[in-house]
Design a protein around this motif. Structure first.
Motif, PDB file in Angstrom:
ATOM      1  N   LYS A   7      41.549  26.133  48.525  1.00 31.61           N
ATOM      2  CA  LYS A   7      40.842  27.338  48.966  1.00 31.61           C
ATOM      3  C   LYS A   7      39.345  27.054  49.095  1.00 31.61           C
TER       4      LYS A   7
ATOM      5  N   ASP B  49      38.247  33.987  46.353  1.00 32.42           N
ATOM      6  CA  ASP B  49      39.613  34.545  46.218  1.00 32.42           C
ATOM      7  C   ASP B  49      39.543  35.898  45.493  1.00 32.42           C
TER       8      ASP B  49
ATOM      9  N   PHE C 247      39.475  36.606  42.427  1.00 35.84           N
ATOM     10  CA  PHE C 247      40.321  36.783  41.233  1.00 35.84           C
ATOM     11  C   PHE C 247      39.376  37.105  40.066  1.00 35.84           C
TER      12      PHE C 247
ATOM     13  N   LEU D 237      50.237  33.657  48.436  1.00 41.05           N
ATOM     14  CA  LEU D 237      50.663  34.757  49.294  1.00 41.05           C
ATOM     15  C   LEU D 237      52.179  34.921  49.319  1.00 41.05           C
TER      16      LEU D 237
ATOM     17  N   LEU E 110      49.989  41.735  43.703  1.00 36.69           N
ATOM     18  CA  LEU E 110      48.998  41.174  44.625  1.00 36.69           C
ATOM     19  C   LEU E 110      48.671  42.165  45.727  1.00 36.69           C
ATOM     20  N   GLY E 111      49.722  42.804  46.231  1.00 38.30           N
ATOM     21  CA  GLY E 111      49.493  43.797  47.284  1.00 38.30           C
ATOM     22  C   GLY E 111      48.641  44.961  46.789  1.00 38.30           C
TER      23      GLY E 111
ATOM     24  N   PHE F 145      46.428  44.891  44.424  1.00 44.25           N
ATOM     25  CA  PHE F 145      45.047  44.402  44.290  1.00 44.25           C
ATOM     26  C   PHE F 145      44.370  44.354  45.641  1.00 44.25           C
TER      27      PHE F 145
ATOM     28  N   LYS G  56      40.505  46.390  49.624  1.00 49.61           N
ATOM     29  CA  LYS G  56      40.255  46.934  50.973  1.00 49.61           C
ATOM     30  C   LYS G  56      39.603  48.305  50.860  1.00 49.61           C
TER      31      LYS G  56
ATOM     32  N   PHE H  98      36.128  43.473  55.267  1.00 53.83           N
ATOM     33  CA  PHE H  98      37.041  42.704  54.436  1.00 53.83           C
ATOM     34  C   PHE H  98      38.019  41.965  55.331  1.00 53.83           C
ATOM     35  N   THR H  99      38.166  40.665  55.103  1.00 53.80           N
ATOM     36  CA  THR H  99      39.145  39.870  55.850  1.00 53.80           C
ATOM     37  C   THR H  99      39.901  38.978  54.869  1.00 53.80           C
ATOM     38  N   ARG H 100      41.202  39.008  54.958  1.00 57.86           N
ATOM     39  CA  ARG H 100      41.998  38.082  54.127  1.00 57.86           C
ATOM     40  C   ARG H 100      42.318  36.863  54.951  1.00 57.86           C
TER      41      ARG H 100
ATOM     42  N   PHE I 253      48.149  38.365  38.223  1.00 56.34           N
ATOM     43  CA  PHE I 253      49.192  39.128  38.911  1.00 56.34           C
ATOM     44  C   PHE I 253      50.573  38.802  38.347  1.00 56.34           C
TER      45      PHE I 253
ATOM     46  N   VAL J 248      52.098  39.477  51.757  1.00 58.37           N
ATOM     47  CA  VAL J 248      51.382  40.751  51.805  1.00 58.37           C
ATOM     48  C   VAL J 248      50.365  40.674  52.924  1.00 58.37           C
TER      49      VAL J 248
END
Lengths: 307, 764
Positions: free
Chosen positions: A113, A197, A199, A230, A264-265, A267, A272, A282-284, B54, B761
């Protein structure tokens, strides 16, 4: 020309980029790859800001007609832009331990990452430098490790790429404090691109972003996640050892997958929502996906917002 | 099975296992999933993971559900192995139990012994069954119809030899029924001992022995012919072993009609071994009523001509005096004699008995003279010839008239023997023959083995060394010659150990109770001593007494002290023929017997006693093969047809023709070129005739007193109590449950651990 375009576009693939050690070269290739795929110059729209209206004179470029005004007044006006020759682009790159996670590419030398973040940071910096804009860099983990105030000098580019390549990733994250620190540090309004990330504690992040927005900075957030994070593809009994001292867990991943993805979703939705509330883009990003997908979308988004 | 039987009733499960070892194995194997679970926790991959928060949140939220799923899958996997072990252990439960009734099925192996012997041809005239065998087939067919899948059937027929027509036990019940329907009526006697042995072999076989519910069912006519025959003791002993072999029980279906009885011609014979056209023969018969005494008509027929003496007769169980004292047969060749009891009863096959009589116009006899004499009556051969075929007075033309004897002698010198075809003669007599070559001895051996008669007379020319080295190894004399015993000229000769009022050998029957025949007073001055081996089967027809000097005149040593006496006349068999050994000469040189009145009769008796009847091969019993004798002189392959005109295939091996075992009684016809010979095939009447039924107590006694369920000639209604005791095999039910558990486990495992690729997701 088409062959050259195909070759350059290949360098947008992380697996290909992973084989290129030099960040400098990676960034150039990414930009060239972007240029190959785009009909307009990617430079435009990145740092041009609207200044005022003037009446239309026959012969003017109709691309800059402000149609909203025409709709209201029936009169044709053109937008006039004020070039941000002094746009300050600052890439804020998370260099914590969690950013060192990666599963893309070869096992011994995966595309992490952090690699993804530095490639984006370097690409955006390259684009801005080419446009004579100022580029700055902040690298952090649980503290602000490196900060280079924006500069448009030619050497700044080399400084950025150099620093991004050498910072080790060992520490935990404390984004909130770092963003607050930056908010205090920054003298001019800047475009802040945060690559992480995320986190970390959301409240801490929220306070940092809020501080930055309070100081009138434009903030863009790129959350970079690995494909494994993901999709959670693990099958057999696995001992998960958390990075940044986050604990460990021995479990059968198949039974936990749905729950993990749900968490995760949730979060992501919170992120967002938080960003939306603060007018933060915001962009993932999936670190396994080619960069042009996200960068092109980002640039197009920027162009649309300027209109 | 004992567990089940002891505890069944009132819905109890009464569980027992056929193979309990599998149940134990299943219990043990059920621990494997648990062991694997613990092993898996020790073997895992390690992954350094960034998004730990998570994962921990997901675990905290789903801990209970996850635990439940894991336990559920573990329990199902353990249950699968346990169910597999239980199913293989084949648990048996009571029929009355609802669980056993739901998932179990009847199991068992049934061995059906069906009597298809001659006695089952009795026409009981049931509505749907003409004979006892028809009823037996119908009953057995219906019995199998009641069985269900999972139950197997073996079928054995009892006609001699007993045959297992469905073995090993077949689960295809339709095929078993078809085999039952195809059982044919046999005319052979019942081999119940053999059938029971086969039943026991089936029960003890590996595949069947594990089945607890093994049952034996017998379908017979309950007659004395079946149960009180010659093998009754063997059957009784076999039956005592049956309860262990068939723990599920033994059932006897008794098809007997209480009033069944039978008239039968048991025996038909002619007097003596030889029938000639010279003198008539007497015919003897044995016909009886096995049942209430009856007045019947007896019909004697010779070549389809009714003989005098036919007429009404009262028959009962006692042997009657049935005799045709004198029947003249004028023409040589085979003749068919029959005796029929009329009216025919319900088992016709033994109402008529046939006898083929081969009347010989003359008995060609070859007399080989060893002494080379030209004078009349010179040599023992001449004396023998004269005794056997005395010539009548010469005709005016000077030639001797035809001999007034049934014997047609042909006297030759021993030097001419090699050139003779011995098969042309019924008997060959060696009279004082000194030298017999190896080839001649082979010829003689083959001749006797093929059915010829050989008479050996001693004399001066006889060489013990030659006889012992050539004839004795070929069994042409009964023992080695040891020494020549003689008395001095002043001494009295040896007497023959013969007492007309004592025990007389049947060959010498003509001399029984006859005084002054001369047989007891004849003296023998010289004879060859012969040692019979200890294992010799030679018959001592007559022995020598001790030397006359040491015994009062007229006395003789008791014939019981045989080992101390030298044999004078012996008779032994080689193959199909016989050899008569005469220790002294046939002429007066060594004995004064030729001067005695007994001499001629004695020579005839010796000849007739040695000659084998040549019509035995034309009289067969059901089950026998017909073998055409080698001396028939076949020029073409023979053919045969049965009583119904159907061809019987003759088989050829080593130049001999034989038929397969003859299955049906009646009069067959054998064609040998342009000759046609009748062949009589009779049932073994003494073994099949007594159809009188045994009552239940007698039957049970014949079965060794073991617990046998006696049933009549109908299938009884199903006894629920009996079925409950048998148990239900829950193997298949448990297998079905196992399949359900396997399917459920697969579904749940997929459901709990389902991995959906590519559904990440979505981003902003």
């Amino acid at each position: 020309m088409a062959e050259i375009a195909t070759d350059y576009r290949a360098y947008l693939n992380p697996k290909t980029l992973a084989r290129i050690a030099s960040l400098d070269l990676r960034a150039r290739l990414i930009v060239e790859g972007l240029m190959t795929g785009m009909h307009r110059s990617p430079y435009q729209g990145i740092s041009v800001e609207f200044a005022q209206h003037r009446p239309y004179v026959p012969g003017d470029d109709t691309r800059h007609v402000d149609w909203k005004v025409f709709a209201k007044t029936d009169k044709i006006y053109l937008k006039q832009y004020q070039e941000e020759t002094n746009l300050h682009l600052i890439c804020i790159v998370d260099a914590s331990e969690s950013m060192g996670y990666g599963t893309v590419g070869e096992v011994g030398a995966p595309w992490t990452k952090y690699d993804h973040a530095t490639a984006i940071a370097a690409s955006l910096s390259y684009l801005a430098i080419r446009q004579q804009d100022s580029v700055g860099l902040a690298i952090f983990d649980n503290d602000l490790r490196r900060y280079f105030k924006p500069s448009s000098s030619p050497g700044q580019w080399k400084t950025v790429t150099h620093e991004l390549q050498i910072v080790p990733r060992l520490k935990k994250t404390n984004m909130g404090r770092v963003l607050n620190q930056l908010a205090e540090k920054l003298a001019h309004r800047s475009l802040l691109v945060i690559l992480s990330d995320f986190f970390d504690d959301l409240d801490s992040i929220r306070s940092g972003l809020r501080h930055l927005r309070f100081r009138k900075h434009e903030v863009m957030v790129f959350q970079i996640l690995d494909p494994a994070e993901l999709e959670f593809p693990f099958q057999d009994v696995t001992m998960f050892k958390g990075l940044e001292e986050s604990g460990q867990l021995l479990t059968e991943p198949r039974s936990l997958r749905d729950g993990y993805l749900e968490q995760l979703g949730m979060f992501t939705e919170k992120m967002k929502k938080m960003c939306r509330g603060m007018h933060v883009d915001f962009t993932r990003m999936d670190s396994g996906q080619p960069l042009d997908v996200t960068l092109s979308a980002f640039l197009a988004d920027r162009a649309a917002s300027i209109k | 099975m004992d567990v089940i039987q002891a505890s069944c009733g009132a819905g109890a499960l009464g569980l027992g296992f056929i193979a309990p070892a599998f149940a134990v194995a299943g219990l043990s194997l059920a621990s494997i999933p648990i062991i694997i679970h613990f092993l898996n926790r020790r073997r895992f991959k390690t992954v350094r993971w960034a998004a730990m928060e998570f994962l921990l949140s997901a675990m905290r939220k789903n801990r209970r559900r996850l635990r439940f799923e894991q336990w559920l899958l573990l329990a199902m996997r353990c249950a699968m192995l346990l169910l597999l072990g239980l199913a293989l252990a084949r648990p048996m439960g009571c029929s009355s139990n609802s669980l056993a009734g739901l998932i179990g099925r009847d199991s068992g192996v049934y061995v059906l012994v069906i009597d298809n012997s001659c006695s089952m041809s009795y026409e009981a005239e049931r509505q749907q069954a003409h004979t006892q065998l028809d009823q037996a087939r119908r009953l057995a067919h219906d019995f199998v119809e009641r069985l269900s899948g999972g139950q197997a059937v073996a079928v054995i027929t009892t006609a001699n030899p007993a045959t297992a027509i469905v073995a090993p036990p077949a689960y295809d019940l339709k095929a078993a029924q078809a085999a039952i329907d195809r059982i044919e009526q046999s005319y052979a006697p019942c081999d119940l001992d053999g059938a029971l042995q086969k039943a026991r072999d089936i029960a003890d076989s590996d595949a069947v022995a594990r089945e607890p519910n093994r049952q034996l069912c017998l379908f017979t006519d309950g007659s004395r012919a079946t149960w009180a025959a010659g093998t009754a003791e063997a059957v009784k002993a076999k039956f005592k072993l049956m309860p262990a072999a068939f723990p599920g029980g033994i059932t006897h279906f008794n098809l007997a009609k209480p009033t069944q009885s039978n008239l039968s011609v048991l025996e038909l014979t002619h007097e003596g071994k030889l029938v000639t056209t010279f003198f008539g023969t007497a015919l003897d018969a044995d016909a009886r009523s096995f049942g209430p005494p009856e007045d019947v008509q007896l019909q004697w027929q010779l070549d389809n001509q009714t003989l005098a003496g036919s007429g009404s007769m009262h028959l009962d169980l006692a042997r009657p005096q049935l005799r045709q004292a004198h029947v003249d047969i004028k023409q040589g060749g085979p003749h068919v004699l029959s005796l029929t009891v009329l009216p025919h009863d319900r088992m016709k096959t033994d109402d008529t008995r046939y006898l083929v009589i081969n009347a010989e116009p003359s008995v060609k006899t070859l007399i080989v003279e060893g002494e080379h004499q030209l004078a009349a009556l010179g040599g023992s051969g001449a004396f023998l010839r004269t005794a056997l075929a005395p010539k009548s007075a010469a005709s005016p033309g000077g030639e001797a008239a035809a001999a007034a004897s049934y014997v047609a002698p042909d006297e030759i010198s021993d030097l001419e023997l090699p050139g003779k075809v011995l098969g042309d003669y019924r008997a060959v007599a060696l009279c004082d023959v000194g030298q017999v070559s190896e080839s001649e001895a082979d010829q003689l051996q083959h001749y006797v083995e093929s059915g010829g008669a050989l008479l050996v007379f001693m004399g001066d020319s006889v060489s013990a060394e030659r006889y012992n080295s050539v004839l004795y190894p070929r069994h042409l004399i009964p023992g080695p010659l040891t020494r020549r015993v003689s008395v001095g000229s002043e001494q009295r000769g040896y007497r023959l150990n013969f007492q007309p009022e004592g025990v007389v050998n049947p060959i010498l029957g003509d001399f029984a109770h006859v005084a002054n025949s001369g047989l007891d007073t004849a003296q023998v001055y010289t004879y060859w001593q012969l040692v019979l081996p200890a294992d010799s089967k030679a018959q001592r027809v007559l022995d020598f007494a001790s030397p006359a000097t040491s015994q009062p005149a007229g006395e003789a040593v008791a014939s019981g002290a045989a080992t101390a006496l030298d044999p004078a006349i012996t008779l032994h068999s080689i193959g199909a023929g016989q050899v008569m050994f005469f220790a002294t000469s046939a002429d007066p040189t060594w004995t004064n017997l030729p001067a005695k009145p007994a001499y001629v009769t004695l020579m005839h008796d010796l000849l007739l006693g040695t000659i084998s009847g040549d019509d035995a091969w034309m009289n067969r019993t059901v089950g026998d093969r017909l073998t055409v004798p080698a001396n028939m002189g076949l020029s073409v392959a023979p053919t045969m047809t049965d009583a119904d005109g159907r061809d019987v295939v003759m088989e050829s091996a080593n130049g001999t023709y034989a038929s397969p075992p003859l299955q049906k009684p009646g009069l067959y016809t054998l064609k040998m070129g342009d000759r046609s010979v009748p062949i009589a095939v009779n049932v073994d009447a003494p073994a099949v005739a007594d159809l009188r039924p045994l009552d239940d107590s007698q039957l049970l006694s014949s079965m060794g007193g073991v617990g046998v369920r006696l049933v009549g000639d109908q299938l009884p209604p199903r006894d629920e109590t009996e079925q409950d005791a048998l148990g239900r095999d829950m193997e298949w039910g448990l297998m079905a449950a196992l399949l359900v558990v396997v399917a459920l486990e697969c579904f749940l495992a997929m459901r709990f651990g389902h991995y959906r690729r590519g559904v990440a997701v979505e981003g902003a």
